[in-house]
Scaffold this motif. Structure first.
Motif, short mmCIF file in Angstrom:
data_model
loop_
_atom_site.label_atom_id
_atom_site.label_comp_id
_atom_site.label_asym_id
_atom_site.label_seq_id
_atom_site.Cartn_x
_atom_site.Cartn_y
_atom_site.Cartn_z
N GLU A 111 0.83 -1.21 0.00
CA GLU A 111 0.00 0.00 0.00
C GLU A 111 0.86 1.26 0.00
OE1 GLU A 111 -2.53 -0.29 3.35
OE2 GLU A 111 -3.81 -1.86 2.50
N LEU A 112 1.91 1.26 0.84
CA LEU A 112 2.79 2.43 0.89
C LEU A 112 3.53 2.61 -0.44
CD1 LEU A 112 4.28 2.00 4.48
CD2 LEU A 112 2.59 3.69 3.73
N ASP A 114 2.44 1.66 -3.42
CA ASP A 114 1.46 2.18 -4.40
C ASP A 114 1.21 3.66 -4.16
OD1 ASP A 114 1.28 -0.34 -5.47
OD2 ASP A 114 -0.52 -0.88 -4.34
N ARG A 115 1.08 4.02 -2.87
CA ARG A 115 0.85 5.44 -2.56
C ARG A 115 2.04 6.29 -2.99
NH1 ARG A 115 -0.70 6.63 3.54
NH2 ARG A 115 -2.30 5.09 2.93
N ARG A 118 1.98 6.60 -6.78
CA ARG A 118 0.96 7.56 -7.20
C ARG A 118 1.40 8.99 -6.90
NH1 ARG A 118 -2.61 3.66 -5.04
NH2 ARG A 118 -2.81 4.85 -3.11
N THR A 119 2.00 9.18 -5.70
CA THR A 119 2.46 10.52 -5.34
C THR A 119 3.55 11.00 -6.30
OG1 THR A 119 1.97 10.03 -3.01
CG2 THR A 119 3.39 11.92 -3.47
N GLU A 122 1.91 11.82 -9.60
CA GLU A 122 1.20 13.09 -9.50
C GLU A 122 2.17 14.27 -9.46
OE1 GLU A 122 -1.23 12.75 -6.07
OE2 GLU A 122 -2.69 11.39 -7.00
#
Length: 247
Positions: A111-112, A114-115, A118-119, A122
């Motif tokens: 999860e971290l 993937d986050r 994504r960050t 972005e």
């Protein structure tokens, strides 16, 4: 003769008696031996029976001892197995809980990750968008400045175009001409260039047709006259050319 016969008969009777006595002694001896043999055989049999009984008792004792030892061993094995079972179950429970913890940690890491991805994506999009906006803002600013300078360039061109041949060598006219050339060189260095229009095919992306006419010497949809020069800054049209299109 008669005495001799009697003597012989007496001797025969004595011999027979002696023989019978010997036979009786022999039979008595045989009976005694048989009795002794029988007693010996009975004693041997008794001894053998005693030994067999003793051996049987020892075997039974050994069997009992072995049985008790087996029982103790079985009880120990059962206790050991009973002890081992909880330990194995405990190990399996510990292993299961450990696997769950590892799965939870791996899921959290995923999860971290993937986050983070994504960050980063972005941020990269934001950086590109910011650079694009910054470049557009810069181009808009340059375009605005150029638009303000184009009338000055137009006035230089009109003034130099109105000078007749007799006054072209005038120092003032030559001074204005040098200023105009320096200005156009600076504009070219900035990326500002005039749009070619005369003799080109009309293109609404670069030309603004204010008049339409006929000319047999030119082809169809050709720019015959330019009333005002158009300019481009890099790939941006700062001002469209004002032209007359024929045919």
């Amino acid at each position: 003769m008669e005495e001799k016969d009697k003597t012989i008969e007496v001797m025969k009777a004595a011999m027979e008696k002696e023989k019978k006595a010997k036979e009786a002694d022999k039979s008595a001896d045989e009976k005694i031996e048989e009795k002794d043999d029988h007693s010996l055989s009975e004693e041997n049999t008794t001894l053998e029976d005693n030994e067999m009984t003793k051996n049987h008792q020892e075997d039974e004792t050994k069997d009992e001892v072995t049985t008790e030892e087996d029982i103790q061993t079985d009880s120990k094995d059962s206790e050991k197995k009973s002890d081992e079972k909880p330990s194995k179950s405990g190990k399996s429970l510990f292993k299961g809980s450990k696997n769950k913890e590892l799965e939870a940690k791996e899921q959290k890491i995923q999860e971290l990750s993937d986050r983070l991805m994504r960050t980063m994506a972005e941020f990269d999009n934001y950086r590109k968008r910011s650079e694009k906006e910054k470049s557009q803002m810069f181009d808009l600013g340059v375009k605005h400045v150029i638009e303000k300078m184009l009338p000055i360039i137009d006035n230089f061109e009109r003034g130099l175009g109105s000078v007749d041949e007799a006054n072209k060598d005038n120092p003032i006219v030559q001074g204005f001409n040098m200023i105009y050339k320096q200005l156009m060189t600076t504009m070219d260095e900035l990326g500002v260039k005039p749009i070619e229009a005369l003799g080109k095919e009309f293109d609404p992306n670069f030309h603004n047709a204010v008049m339409h006419g006929e000319d047999e010497n030119l082809g169809e949809n050709i720019v015959a006259e330019e009333f005002q020069k158009g300019y481009m800054y890099n790939d941006i049209v700062v001002r469209h050319s004002m032209v007359r299109v024929v045919n």
